[in-house]
Design a protein around this motif. Structure first.
Motif, PDB file in Angstrom:
ATOM      1  N   MET A  18       0.801  -1.211   0.000  1.00  0.00           N
ATOM      2  CA  MET A  18       0.000   0.000   0.000  1.00  0.00           C
ATOM      3  C   MET A  18       0.841   1.273   0.000  1.00  0.00           C
ATOM      4  O   MET A  18       0.432   2.306  -0.490  1.00  0.00           O
ATOM      5  CB  MET A  18      -0.924  -0.023   1.219  1.00  0.00           C
ATOM      6  CG  MET A  18      -1.917   1.127   1.284  1.00  0.00           C
ATOM      7  SD  MET A  18      -3.062   1.075  -0.101  1.00  0.00           S
ATOM      8  CE  MET A  18      -3.908   2.636   0.142  1.00  0.00           C
ATOM      9  N   ILE A  19       2.067   1.215   0.521  1.00  0.00           N
ATOM     10  CA  ILE A  19       2.895   2.427   0.621  1.00  0.00           C
ATOM     11  C   ILE A  19       3.205   2.995  -0.752  1.00  0.00           C
ATOM     12  O   ILE A  19       3.198   4.202  -0.961  1.00  0.00           O
ATOM     13  CB  ILE A  19       4.200   2.109   1.384  1.00  0.00           C
ATOM     14  CG1 ILE A  19       3.871   1.723   2.824  1.00  0.00           C
ATOM     15  CG2 ILE A  19       5.158   3.299   1.353  1.00  0.00           C
ATOM     16  CD1 ILE A  19       5.084   1.302   3.621  1.00  0.00           C
ATOM     17  N   TRP A  20       3.466   2.113  -1.731  1.00  0.00           N
ATOM     18  CA  TRP A  20       3.895   2.559  -3.052  1.00  0.00           C
ATOM     19  C   TRP A  20       2.777   2.635  -4.081  1.00  0.00           C
ATOM     20  O   TRP A  20       2.911   3.359  -5.074  1.00  0.00           O
ATOM     21  CB  TRP A  20       4.988   1.622  -3.573  1.00  0.00           C
ATOM     22  CG  TRP A  20       6.216   1.628  -2.729  1.00  0.00           C
ATOM     23  CD1 TRP A  20       6.619   0.671  -1.848  1.00  0.00           C
ATOM     24  CD2 TRP A  20       7.197   2.659  -2.658  1.00  0.00           C
ATOM     25  NE1 TRP A  20       7.789   1.022  -1.226  1.00  0.00           N
ATOM     26  CE2 TRP A  20       8.172   2.257  -1.716  1.00  0.00           C
ATOM     27  CE3 TRP A  20       7.344   3.894  -3.300  1.00  0.00           C
ATOM     28  CZ2 TRP A  20       9.276   3.038  -1.401  1.00  0.00           C
ATOM     29  CZ3 TRP A  20       8.454   4.667  -2.990  1.00  0.00           C
ATOM     30  CH2 TRP A  20       9.399   4.249  -2.054  1.00  0.00           C
ATOM     31  N   LEU A  21       1.702   1.910  -3.887  1.00  0.00           N
ATOM     32  CA  LEU A  21       0.659   1.859  -4.920  1.00  0.00           C
ATOM     33  C   LEU A  21       0.076   3.225  -5.279  1.00  0.00           C
ATOM     34  O   LEU A  21      -0.201   3.485  -6.460  1.00  0.00           O
ATOM     35  CB  LEU A  21      -0.460   0.906  -4.478  1.00  0.00           C
ATOM     36  CG  LEU A  21      -0.084  -0.585  -4.402  1.00  0.00           C
ATOM     37  CD1 LEU A  21      -1.308  -1.423  -4.046  1.00  0.00           C
ATOM     38  CD2 LEU A  21       0.511  -1.051  -5.724  1.00  0.00           C
ATOM     39  N   PRO A  22      -0.167   4.153  -4.338  1.00  0.00           N
ATOM     40  CA  PRO A  22      -0.728   5.453  -4.740  1.00  0.00           C
ATOM     41  C   PRO A  22       0.158   6.235  -5.707  1.00  0.00           C
ATOM     42  O   PRO A  22      -0.341   7.075  -6.455  1.00  0.00           O
ATOM     43  CB  PRO A  22      -0.877   6.195  -3.401  1.00  0.00           C
ATOM     44  CG  PRO A  22      -1.030   5.109  -2.386  1.00  0.00           C
ATOM     45  CD  PRO A  22      -0.136   4.011  -2.863  1.00  0.00           C
ATOM     46  N   LEU A  23       1.494   5.947  -5.710  1.00  0.00           N
ATOM     47  CA  LEU A  23       2.377   6.666  -6.632  1.00  0.00           C
ATOM     48  C   LEU A  23       2.115   6.309  -8.087  1.00  0.00           C
ATOM     49  O   LEU A  23       2.563   7.023  -8.993  1.00  0.00           O
ATOM     50  CB  LEU A  23       3.835   6.358  -6.284  1.00  0.00           C
ATOM     51  CG  LEU A  23       4.365   6.979  -4.990  1.00  0.00           C
ATOM     52  CD1 LEU A  23       5.812   6.588  -4.770  1.00  0.00           C
ATOM     53  CD2 LEU A  23       4.229   8.501  -5.039  1.00  0.00           C
ATOM     54  N   LEU A  24       1.394   5.223  -8.339  1.00  0.00           N
ATOM     55  CA  LEU A  24       1.058   4.877  -9.730  1.00  0.00           C
ATOM     56  C   LEU A  24       0.201   5.947 -10.385  1.00  0.00           C
ATOM     57  O   LEU A  24       0.154   6.054 -11.611  1.00  0.00           O
ATOM     58  CB  LEU A  24       0.339   3.524  -9.771  1.00  0.00           C
ATOM     59  CG  LEU A  24       1.197   2.292  -9.437  1.00  0.00           C
ATOM     60  CD1 LEU A  24       0.319   1.052  -9.304  1.00  0.00           C
ATOM     61  CD2 LEU A  24       2.249   2.089 -10.515  1.00  0.00           C
ATOM     62  N   ASP A  58       0.108  -8.496  -2.569  1.00  0.00           N
ATOM     63  CA  ASP A  58       0.630  -8.082  -1.266  1.00  0.00           C
ATOM     64  C   ASP A  58      -0.405  -8.180  -0.147  1.00  0.00           C
ATOM     65  O   ASP A  58      -0.115  -7.817   0.996  1.00  0.00           O
ATOM     66  CB  ASP A  58       1.149  -6.644  -1.348  1.00  0.00           C
ATOM     67  CG  ASP A  58       2.324  -6.510  -2.301  1.00  0.00           C
ATOM     68  OD1 ASP A  58       3.055  -7.512  -2.475  1.00  0.00           O
ATOM     69  OD2 ASP A  58       2.516  -5.419  -2.876  1.00  0.00           O
ATOM     70  N   GLY A  59      -1.621  -8.614  -0.483  1.00  0.00           N
ATOM     71  CA  GLY A  59      -2.648  -8.757   0.527  1.00  0.00           C
ATOM     72  C   GLY A  59      -3.183  -7.450   1.074  1.00  0.00           C
ATOM     73  O   GLY A  59      -3.538  -7.350   2.255  1.00  0.00           O
ATOM     74  N   VAL A  60      -3.278  -6.438   0.223  1.00  0.00           N
ATOM     75  CA  VAL A  60      -3.827  -5.148   0.651  1.00  0.00           C
ATOM     76  C   VAL A  60      -5.326  -5.312   0.894  1.00  0.00           C
ATOM     77  O   VAL A  60      -6.026  -5.929   0.073  1.00  0.00           O
ATOM     78  CB  VAL A  60      -3.574  -4.071  -0.424  1.00  0.00           C
ATOM     79  CG1 VAL A  60      -4.234  -2.754  -0.035  1.00  0.00           C
ATOM     80  CG2 VAL A  60      -2.073  -3.889  -0.637  1.00  0.00           C
ATOM     81  N   PRO A  61      -5.850  -4.804   1.977  1.00  0.00           N
ATOM     82  CA  PRO A  61      -7.293  -4.924   2.236  1.00  0.00           C
ATOM     83  C   PRO A  61      -8.112  -4.369   1.085  1.00  0.00           C
ATOM     84  O   PRO A  61      -7.731  -3.397   0.425  1.00  0.00           O
ATOM     85  CB  PRO A  61      -7.490  -4.092   3.510  1.00  0.00           C
ATOM     86  CG  PRO A  61      -6.151  -4.117   4.187  1.00  0.00           C
ATOM     87  CD  PRO A  61      -5.142  -4.133   3.092  1.00  0.00           C
ATOM     88  N   HIS A  62      -9.262  -5.003   0.850  1.00  0.00           N
ATOM     89  CA  HIS A  62     -10.084  -4.617  -0.306  1.00  0.00           C
ATOM     90  C   HIS A  62     -10.527  -3.162  -0.234  1.00  0.00           C
ATOM     91  O   HIS A  62     -10.593  -2.466  -1.256  1.00  0.00           O
ATOM     92  CB  HIS A  62     -11.309  -5.539  -0.395  1.00  0.00           C
ATOM     93  CG  HIS A  62     -10.957  -6.964  -0.727  1.00  0.00           C
ATOM     94  ND1 HIS A  62     -10.406  -7.335  -1.922  1.00  0.00           N
ATOM     95  CD2 HIS A  62     -11.058  -8.111   0.018  1.00  0.00           C
ATOM     96  CE1 HIS A  62     -10.190  -8.636  -1.942  1.00  0.00           C
ATOM     97  NE2 HIS A  62     -10.577  -9.147  -0.757  1.00  0.00           N
ATOM     98  N   GLY A  63     -10.858  -2.687   0.935  1.00  0.00           N
ATOM     99  CA  GLY A  63     -11.292  -1.296   1.049  1.00  0.00           C
ATOM    100  C   GLY A  63     -10.200  -0.321   0.656  1.00  0.00           C
ATOM    101  O   GLY A  63     -10.441   0.659  -0.071  1.00  0.00           O
ATOM    102  N   GLU A  64      -8.983  -0.580   1.135  1.00  0.00           N
ATOM    103  CA  GLU A  64      -7.866   0.305   0.791  1.00  0.00           C
ATOM    104  C   GLU A  64      -7.522   0.211  -0.695  1.00  0.00           C
ATOM    105  O   GLU A  64      -7.206   1.205  -1.345  1.00  0.00           O
ATOM    106  CB  GLU A  64      -6.652  -0.055   1.637  1.00  0.00           C
ATOM    107  CG  GLU A  64      -6.848   0.201   3.128  1.00  0.00           C
ATOM    108  CD  GLU A  64      -5.612  -0.132   3.930  1.00  0.00           C
ATOM    109  OE1 GLU A  64      -4.580  -0.476   3.300  1.00  0.00           O
ATOM    110  OE2 GLU A  64      -5.663  -0.055   5.172  1.00  0.00           O
ATOM    111  N   LEU A  65      -7.575  -1.014  -1.246  1.00  0.00           N
ATOM    112  CA  LEU A  65      -7.286  -1.185  -2.671  1.00  0.00           C
ATOM    113  C   LEU A  65      -8.330  -0.471  -3.526  1.00  0.00           C
ATOM    114  O   LEU A  65      -8.001   0.141  -4.555  1.00  0.00           O
ATOM    115  CB  LEU A  65      -7.240  -2.671  -3.008  1.00  0.00           C
ATOM    116  CG  LEU A  65      -6.835  -3.019  -4.449  1.00  0.00           C
ATOM    117  CD1 LEU A  65      -5.465  -2.445  -4.783  1.00  0.00           C
ATOM    118  CD2 LEU A  65      -6.848  -4.531  -4.652  1.00  0.00           C
ATOM    119  N   ALA A  66      -9.606  -0.529  -3.103  1.00  0.00           N
ATOM    120  CA  ALA A  66     -10.658   0.175  -3.840  1.00  0.00           C
ATOM    121  C   ALA A  66     -10.418   1.677  -3.814  1.00  0.00           C
ATOM    122  O   ALA A  66     -10.668   2.386  -4.805  1.00  0.00           O
ATOM    123  CB  ALA A  66     -12.025  -0.168  -3.245  1.00  0.00           C
ATOM    124  N   ALA A  67      -9.920   2.210  -2.667  1.00  0.00           N
ATOM    125  CA  ALA A  67      -9.630   3.648  -2.588  1.00  0.00           C
ATOM    126  C   ALA A  67      -8.501   4.032  -3.548  1.00  0.00           C
ATOM    127  O   ALA A  67      -8.558   5.074  -4.217  1.00  0.00           O
ATOM    128  CB  ALA A  67      -9.260   4.008  -1.145  1.00  0.00           C
TER     129      ALA A  67
END
Length: 351
Positions: A18-24, A58-67
């Motif tokens: 989750m730390i790096w995904l928003p940089l996409l 990486d097993g990111v929670p679905h709610g955070e991944l949806a955000a």
């Protein structure tokens, strides 16, 4: 694309999820600066697919991944809109530039490499590079009274200066054909400006004529002195014997311009220019030494001489001029050059 790939590599190596995904989201945002909406959309979809894949890995929670995916979608759509608006502005700017180029070609008509007995070269740079047109003016025309030319500088910049330059050139081209006397040509321009300009407006100019072989007539109206290069060598400034005010100010001073007659033999050259050249400064606020530069680069080919001068001028100022600048170089081919001189004289005789 490189940024998206970098984020993916860092995520794979670090497993931070989750730390790096928003940089996409930076991928579609940056692509809007160079790509059209379709390219932005492709980068956004790629970033979203990679984000979903890495998030699941990486097993990111679905709610955070949806955000994260929602943010990617919002950035992609906004970037598509930005890209579309940028493209529209670029098309408008291209249209404006094409109009400006057409106006410049109508105002400052291209000068051929030979006019009458002269070899000729011209270099012009407008301070408003986006517009490609400014307040400096030049014209060189063959007439029944010999080749005549003008190089001038309108006070001010922008569209008002362009309008004044158009007025001066229009009057000059008409008067140069009609008036046998060069001073009468200058008088026509002066009267037209007096009727059309404001009290604070004026034009500095040098008007010259070549009525017969070896004889050059010069009228300087408050302009920088031309530089004369003799075949024997050396550069000298043609200072006016009786200084005259700029065009448009004669009524205020009462002074009238005078006619200078200079010998202009085979192989001689004359450089006319505007103050955008001599007032160009480097980072140390030092003016460009035009006379020294001309002496260094003078050759038997005016185009090559001006190309070297112009390149040196741009290097002096660091790449961009802050004022309009015009350079016009005349040369009478030497008699030893044979076919060039003969063809030029033949063309002059036909005119």
């Amino acid at each position: 694309m490189l940024l998206v790939c970098l984020v993916v590599v860092v995520d794979l190596l670090g497993g931070a999820g989750m730390i790096w995904l928003p940089l996409l989201a930076a991928g579609p945002a940056l692509s809007a600066t160079t790509n059209g909406p379709r390219g932005v959309l492709c980068v956004g979809l790629l970033a979203a697919a990679l984000s979903a894949t890495l998030g699941a890995r990486d097993g990111v929670p679905h709610g955070e991944l949806a955000a994260v995916l929602s943010a990617l979608l919002a950035v992609t759509l906004a970037s598509c809109l930005t890209s579309a608006r940028r493209g529209r502005r670029e098309r408008v700017l291209a249209a404006v530039r094409s109009v400006a180029e057409a106006a410049q070609h109508a105002l400052l008509k291209p000068v051929p490499t030979t006019v009458g007995p002269f070899q000729v070269a011209v270099r012009y740079s407008a301070a408003a590079a986006e517009a490609r047109i400014g307040g400096d003016l030049y014209a060189l025309v063959p007439t029944p009274y010999g080749v005549r030319l003008i190089v001038g500088d309108v006070r001010g910049k922008g569209l008002p200066a362009v309008g004044t330059a158009a007025l001066v050139l229009g009057v000059f081209r008409e008067a140069a054909y009609d008036e046998p006397d060069l001073l009468a040509v200058v008088g026509r321009i002066e009267r037209s400006l007096a009727r059309n300009l404001g009290d604070d407006d004026f034009v500095t100019a040098v008007v010259a004529g070549y009525p017969s072989a070896g004889r050059l007539e010069v009228v300087n109206c408050g302009h920088a002195p031309p530089l004369l290069v003799r075949e024997s060598g050396g550069v000298e400034a043609v200072e006016p014997t009786h200084p005259a005010p700029p065009l448009g100010l004669r009524a205020l001073s009462g002074e009238v311009p005078s006619l200078q007659v200079l010998p202009f033999a085979d192989g001689d050259q004359m450089l006319l220019y505007t103050d955008g050249v001599t007032e160009a400064r480097d980072h140390g606020r030092t003016f460009y030494p035009l006379a020294e530069g001309l002496a260094r680069h003078v050759s038997g080919e005016p185009a090559r001489t001006l190309a070297a001068l112009h390149d040196e001028l741009l290097n002096h100022v660091g790449g961009r001029l802050h004022d309009d600048a015009a350079l016009l170089l005349l040369r009478v081919p030497a008699a030893t050059e044979g076919p060039v001189a003969e063809s030029a004289v033949a063309g002059f005789a036909q005119v």
